[in-house]
Design a protein around this motif. Structure first.
Motif, PDB file in Angstrom:
ATOM      1  N   LYS A 254      11.322 -45.022 -40.183  1.00  0.00           N
ATOM      2  CA  LYS A 254      10.747 -45.676 -41.323  1.00  0.00           C
ATOM      3  C   LYS A 254      11.290 -45.120 -42.333  1.00  0.00           C
ATOM      4  CE  LYS A 254       6.028 -46.153 -42.756  1.00  0.00           C
ATOM      5  NZ  LYS A 254       6.188 -46.072 -44.356  1.00  0.00           N
ATOM      6  N   LYS A 255      11.753 -44.126 -42.606  1.00  0.00           N
ATOM      7  CA  LYS A 255      12.496 -43.832 -43.659  1.00  0.00           C
ATOM      8  C   LYS A 255      13.567 -44.971 -44.030  1.00  0.00           C
ATOM      9  CE  LYS A 255      15.502 -40.363 -46.065  1.00  0.00           C
ATOM     10  NZ  LYS A 255      16.196 -39.075 -45.792  1.00  0.00           N
ATOM     11  N   ILE A 256      14.519 -45.295 -43.100  1.00  0.00           N
ATOM     12  CA  ILE A 256      15.608 -46.261 -43.257  1.00  0.00           C
ATOM     13  C   ILE A 256      15.190 -47.501 -43.565  1.00  0.00           C
ATOM     14  CG2 ILE A 256      17.269 -47.521 -42.084  1.00  0.00           C
ATOM     15  CD1 ILE A 256      18.106 -44.342 -42.672  1.00  0.00           C
ATOM     16  N   TRP A 257      13.854 -48.016 -42.827  1.00  0.00           N
ATOM     17  CA  TRP A 257      13.321 -49.362 -42.857  1.00  0.00           C
ATOM     18  C   TRP A 257      12.833 -49.559 -44.587  1.00  0.00           C
ATOM     19  CZ3 TRP A 257      13.360 -53.947 -41.360  1.00  0.00           C
ATOM     20  CH2 TRP A 257      12.156 -54.651 -41.442  1.00  0.00           C
ATOM     21  N   ASP A 258      12.111 -48.196 -44.772  1.00  0.00           N
ATOM     22  CA  ASP A 258      11.469 -48.226 -46.195  1.00  0.00           C
ATOM     23  C   ASP A 258      12.689 -48.356 -47.347  1.00  0.00           C
ATOM     24  OD1 ASP A 258       8.992 -48.258 -45.298  1.00  0.00           O
ATOM     25  OD2 ASP A 258       8.807 -46.231 -45.861  1.00  0.00           O
ATOM     26  N   TYR A 259      13.841 -47.869 -46.925  1.00  0.00           N
ATOM     27  CA  TYR A 259      15.047 -47.739 -47.890  1.00  0.00           C
ATOM     28  C   TYR A 259      15.551 -49.197 -48.094  1.00  0.00           C
ATOM     29  CZ  TYR A 259      19.345 -46.242 -49.720  1.00  0.00           C
ATOM     30  OH  TYR A 259      20.232 -46.241 -50.871  1.00  0.00           O
ATOM     31  N   VAL A 260      15.671 -49.767 -46.927  1.00  0.00           N
ATOM     32  CA  VAL A 260      16.379 -51.335 -47.199  1.00  0.00           C
ATOM     33  C   VAL A 260      15.367 -52.195 -47.696  1.00  0.00           C
ATOM     34  CG1 VAL A 260      17.987 -51.028 -45.174  1.00  0.00           C
ATOM     35  CG2 VAL A 260      15.610 -51.718 -44.589  1.00  0.00           C
ATOM     36  N   ASN A 261      14.079 -51.960 -47.647  1.00  0.00           N
ATOM     37  CA  ASN A 261      13.182 -52.819 -48.216  1.00  0.00           C
ATOM     38  C   ASN A 261      13.210 -52.801 -49.737  1.00  0.00           C
ATOM     39  OD1 ASN A 261      11.140 -54.669 -46.129  1.00  0.00           O
ATOM     40  ND2 ASN A 261      12.114 -52.908 -44.983  1.00  0.00           N
ATOM     41  N   GLN A 262      13.702 -52.003 -50.384  1.00  0.00           N
ATOM     42  CA  GLN A 262      13.856 -51.675 -51.696  1.00  0.00           C
ATOM     43  C   GLN A 262      14.814 -53.010 -52.137  1.00  0.00           C
ATOM     44  OE1 GLN A 262      14.900 -47.713 -53.600  1.00  0.00           O
ATOM     45  NE2 GLN A 262      15.823 -47.585 -51.410  1.00  0.00           N
ATOM     46  N   PHE A 263      15.727 -53.262 -51.267  1.00  0.00           N
ATOM     47  CA  PHE A 263      16.539 -53.998 -51.848  1.00  0.00           C
ATOM     48  C   PHE A 263      16.330 -55.696 -51.352  1.00  0.00           C
ATOM     49  CE2 PHE A 263      18.576 -50.134 -51.020  1.00  0.00           C
ATOM     50  CZ  PHE A 263      18.811 -49.697 -52.470  1.00  0.00           C
ATOM     51  N   ALA A 264      15.645 -55.938 -50.322  1.00  0.00           N
ATOM     52  CA  ALA A 264      15.438 -57.315 -49.789  1.00  0.00           C
ATOM     53  C   ALA A 264      13.826 -57.242 -48.973  1.00  0.00           C
ATOM     54  CB  ALA A 264      16.342 -57.317 -48.610  1.00  0.00           C
ATOM     55  N   THR A 265      13.410 -58.417 -48.915  1.00  0.00           N
ATOM     56  CA  THR A 265      12.201 -58.707 -48.094  1.00  0.00           C
ATOM     57  C   THR A 265      12.754 -59.128 -46.748  1.00  0.00           C
ATOM     58  OG1 THR A 265      10.861 -59.182 -50.119  1.00  0.00           O
ATOM     59  CG2 THR A 265      10.078 -59.990 -47.963  1.00  0.00           C
ATOM     60  N   PHE A 266      12.341 -58.543 -45.687  1.00  0.00           N
ATOM     61  CA  PHE A 266      12.652 -58.945 -44.318  1.00  0.00           C
ATOM     62  C   PHE A 266      11.683 -59.937 -43.799  1.00  0.00           C
ATOM     63  CE2 PHE A 266      15.397 -55.526 -45.135  1.00  0.00           C
ATOM     64  CZ  PHE A 266      16.398 -55.553 -44.448  1.00  0.00           C
ATOM     65  N   ASN A 267      12.373 -60.948 -42.901  1.00  0.00           N
ATOM     66  CA  ASN A 267      11.487 -61.788 -42.411  1.00  0.00           C
ATOM     67  C   ASN A 267      10.985 -61.130 -40.798  1.00  0.00           C
ATOM     68  OD1 ASN A 267      13.448 -62.215 -40.375  1.00  0.00           O
ATOM     69  ND2 ASN A 267      14.069 -64.184 -41.093  1.00  0.00           N
ATOM     70  N   ARG A 268      10.295 -62.002 -40.208  1.00  0.00           N
ATOM     71  CA  ARG A 268       9.691 -61.266 -38.830  1.00  0.00           C
ATOM     72  C   ARG A 268      10.687 -61.864 -37.662  1.00  0.00           C
ATOM     73  NH1 ARG A 268       7.840 -65.670 -36.286  1.00  0.00           N
ATOM     74  NH2 ARG A 268       7.208 -67.514 -37.386  1.00  0.00           N
TER      75      ARG A 268
END
Length: 366
Positions: A63-77
């Motif tokens: 979750k830490k890595i997932w939250d980290y990359v979501n600073q820079f982009a919105t991810f689709n499903r």
């Protein structure tokens, strides 16, 4: 004078540059390519974000890595659910109940398990000595012959009998009707492509492209107090202990003007030996595109030669022995930090590269 010269504008270099800049350090990022992003680089073609260097699907349980990359982009499903094409026969990957039903007509997990067990026992392999024996001992002969053998031999450029067993210590086998290739909790593609994500990481950082570090190594090295090197570690040390082996890839990308949907899936693997490419990627499906045109890429594995792009390290005993010598040299460095798949001679997924970069930042700056 910069605090850090970062050689390579891929994920490792971009994360390090972002974190160092956030801590008040000055960074110069250089790359021999004409773009940032390394192998995750995406470019827009006919309104479609094309993965120039092969399919990249972000996935992680961290979750830490997932939250980290979501600073820079919105991810689709987007969920990775590749299809295997064996001489026109279509199978779901990873190996699951849909695969077993198509292969054998079985409808229960018990029937599928029994079928695999029978084939394992018939093969009579007690101690696998190569990849072929290892695969058959895990999943039986039918799955091996149709879905593993040809693809693997194309990927590595060698007969499966000549490949070490450890390459596939285990294979994902599911006795459920689940086509999701990854078990990870978090998965998706950044909306707008990976390039936009890396651009945000490098905002405010000096970046110079079309620069080969080795053409004037002394000049570039003298621009900073420390170097973060993400290229090939054997090249950094002028191949003094030998050349590390890699597998390379060639990409044949085509715009289909009169086709809106070529294969109905983002990734289709071609698992027979006769088809020269390993897979076809249809890029629009990564972002659920509805464009009138489509863009496809055929992926051809090849032996790596100097001047080619290195993609997959060949982690056999010979190369591991060579790498350990370079690793010993790297550990003695005071002002050079080695990171990323080329500098550590290890195949990383994207979340692993980011995790390694953050760990390096912690050791170096915190």
């Amino acid at each position: 004078m910069y605090d850090y010269l970062i050689v390579g504008a891929g994920l490792f270099g971009a994360v390090f540059a972002y974190e160092a800049s956030k801590r008040g350090k000055t960074c110069l990022v250089i790359d021999k390519r004409d773009h940032i992003g390394g192998n995750v680089y995406t470019e827009e073609v006919e309104g479609i974000n094309v993965h120039r260097y092969g399919a990249h699907i972000f996935h992680t349980n961290n979750k830490k890595i997932w939250d980290y990359v979501n600073q820079f982009a919105t991810f689709n499903r987007y969920t990775n659910a590749p299809i295997a094409n064996y001489k026109g026969e279509l199978y779901n990957l990873p190996f699951n109940m849909n695969t077993f039903y198509t292969l054998w007509g079985v409808t229960s997990p018990q029937e599928a398990q029994q079928k695999i067990k029978e084939q394992r026992e018939a093969a009579g392999i007690s101690k696998p000595t190569n990849l072929e024996e290892q695969a058959i001992s895990l999943v039986g002969t039918d799955i091996y012959q149709k879905l593993i053998k040809g693809y693997t031999e194309k990927q590595w450029g060698r007969a499966a009998k000549d490949l070490p067993a450890f390459i596939i210590k285990r294979l994902p086998v599911r006795f459920t009707f689940d086509n999701n290739y990854f078990n990870d909790r978090y998965q998706g593609i950044p909306i707008g492509g990976y390039t936009a994500m890396v651009e945000k990481m490098l905002e405010g950082v000096d970046v110079t492209l079309n620069v080969d570090f080795f053409e004037d190594k002394e000049k570039w090295s003298n621009l900073a107090n420390k170097i973060v090197f993400t290229g090939m570690i054997d090249q950094y040390y002028d191949y003094q202990h030998g050349v590390l082996a890699y597998r390379s890839l060639q990409f044949d990308t085509t715009v289909l003007d009169d086709v809106a949907n070529y294969q109905g899936n983002a990734v289709v693997n071609y698992t027979d030996r006769e088809t020269p490419y390993t897979r076809i990627i249809e890029h629009k499906h990564f972002e659920f595109g509805t464009q009138d045109k489509t863009v496809i890429t055929k992926e051809y594995p090849s032996e790596w030669h100097p001047g080619d792009e290195p993609y997959y390290p060949v982690n056999d005993k010979r190369n591991e022995a060579i790498y350990q010598k370079y690793k010993q040299l790297a550990e003695q460095e005071v002002n050079v930090i080695f990171g990323g798949r080329l500098a550590t001679y290890k195949y990383y997924d994207m979340h692993q590269v980011i995790g390694a970069a953050l760990a390096t930042v912690t050791r170096e700056l915190d």
